[in-house]
Design a protein around this motif. Structure first.
Motif, PDB file in Angstrom:
ATOM      1  N   ASP A 109     -26.251  -8.892   4.960  1.00 14.55           N
ATOM      2  CA  ASP A 109     -26.293 -10.132   4.176  1.00 14.55           C
ATOM      3  C   ASP A 109     -27.311 -10.074   3.041  1.00 14.55           C
ATOM      4  N   ALA A 133     -22.625  -4.305   9.241  1.00 15.57           N
ATOM      5  CA  ALA A 133     -21.402  -4.689   9.941  1.00 15.57           C
ATOM      6  C   ALA A 133     -20.439  -3.506  10.036  1.00 15.57           C
ATOM      7  N   GLU A 171     -21.844 -16.041  14.897  1.00 11.80           N
ATOM      8  CA  GLU A 171     -21.069 -15.762  13.692  1.00 11.80           C
ATOM      9  C   GLU A 171     -21.868 -14.886  12.726  1.00 11.80           C
ATOM     10  N   LYS A 175     -21.016 -10.943  11.487  1.00 11.32           N
ATOM     11  CA  LYS A 175     -20.814 -10.642  10.074  1.00 11.32           C
ATOM     12  C   LYS A 175     -21.804  -9.616   9.531  1.00 11.32           C
ATOM     13  N   THR A 176     -22.939  -9.426  10.201  1.00 10.30           N
ATOM     14  CA  THR A 176     -24.018  -8.639   9.595  1.00 10.30           C
ATOM     15  C   THR A 176     -24.504  -7.454  10.426  1.00 10.30           C
TER      16      THR A 176
END
Length: 228
Positions: A109, A133, A171, A175-176
């Motif tokens: 991110d 990710a 979440e 995602k990361t």
């Protein structure tokens, strides 16, 4: 390649690698005193520190290291945040002592690098990947792999469903950070025939299963597998 784990996880990440002639730090996310201790109070023997990204659990000791005159390398984002850090461009090769270092971008991110490090002395080649990710690149001729295996999809989904962790946190992690499932896919996509050692990094305390992860990776690669 001599690999020493100083710290691994959300509370801090730092590792020392050496080919017998040159020593490097991979990340600096713990207090500088802990880095000194992990290097047997011989930080002057460290030729450089490769930092993956700006988050504190990977960059905490940068100011103190710069004060001590240590060479710190990272991406443009970290270099802008900490004047004195030497910015590396992705997919360009850099020489640090007897090591050849190739940074490459990974998916997080914030801007984040992985590093391929090859010893000109021993011919060994290591890839270091954390807080990603997934990785879009493949690698050849590896002897050592240090890679994140943060969570298992089934475990983190179950934890979120049963409110053991907040949904928004689950979440963000998905995602990361790299799951064991994504890691196994990465291993399948690369030639692992020359890999001797694999270190699984940054395992989540509540969303991983260290023994199962180790077993899966051993079965896939036949390499020695260690949990950081």
């Amino acid at each position: 390649m001599d690999i020493k784990i100083l710290a691994s996880g959300s509370s801090g990440n730092a590792y020392r690698i050496s080919d017998g002639k040159t020593s490097l730090l991979l990340d600096a996310g713990i207090p500088f005193k802990e880095i000194q201790k992990g290097c047997d109070f011989r930080t002057g023997s460290i030729s450089g520190c490769l930092v993956t990204h700006r988050h504190g659990d990977h960059s905490k000791a940068i100011p103190k290291m710069l004060q001590r005159g240590m060479h710190v390398y990272s991406n443009d984002d970290v270099a802008a945040l900490y004047p004195g850090v030497r910015a590396m461009k992705p997919l360009l090769e850099y020489g640090i002592g007897t090591f050849s270092v190739l940074p490459f971008e990974v998916e997080h991110d914030v801007p984040c690098y992985g590093y391929q490090v090859e010893s000109q002395t021993t011919g060994e080649k290591l890839v270091y990947i954390t807080d990603s990710a997934y990785v879009k690149y493949t690698f050849a001729g590896l002897t050592h792999l240090m890679v994140e295996a943060n969570y298992a999809q089934e475990i983190i989904i179950d934890n979120a469903k049963n409110e053991r962790i907040p949904l928004h946190l689950a979440e963000r992690v998905i995602k990361t950070h790299m799951s064991i499932e994504t890691l196994l896919g990465l291993l399948k996509a690369n030639d692992m025939s020359t890999v001797r050692q694999i270190y699984l990094l940054h395992l989540s305390d509540g969303n991983s299963d260290a023994e199962a992860f180790k077993r899966h990776v051993q079965q896939e690669t036949g390499a020695e597998v260690y949990i950081a």
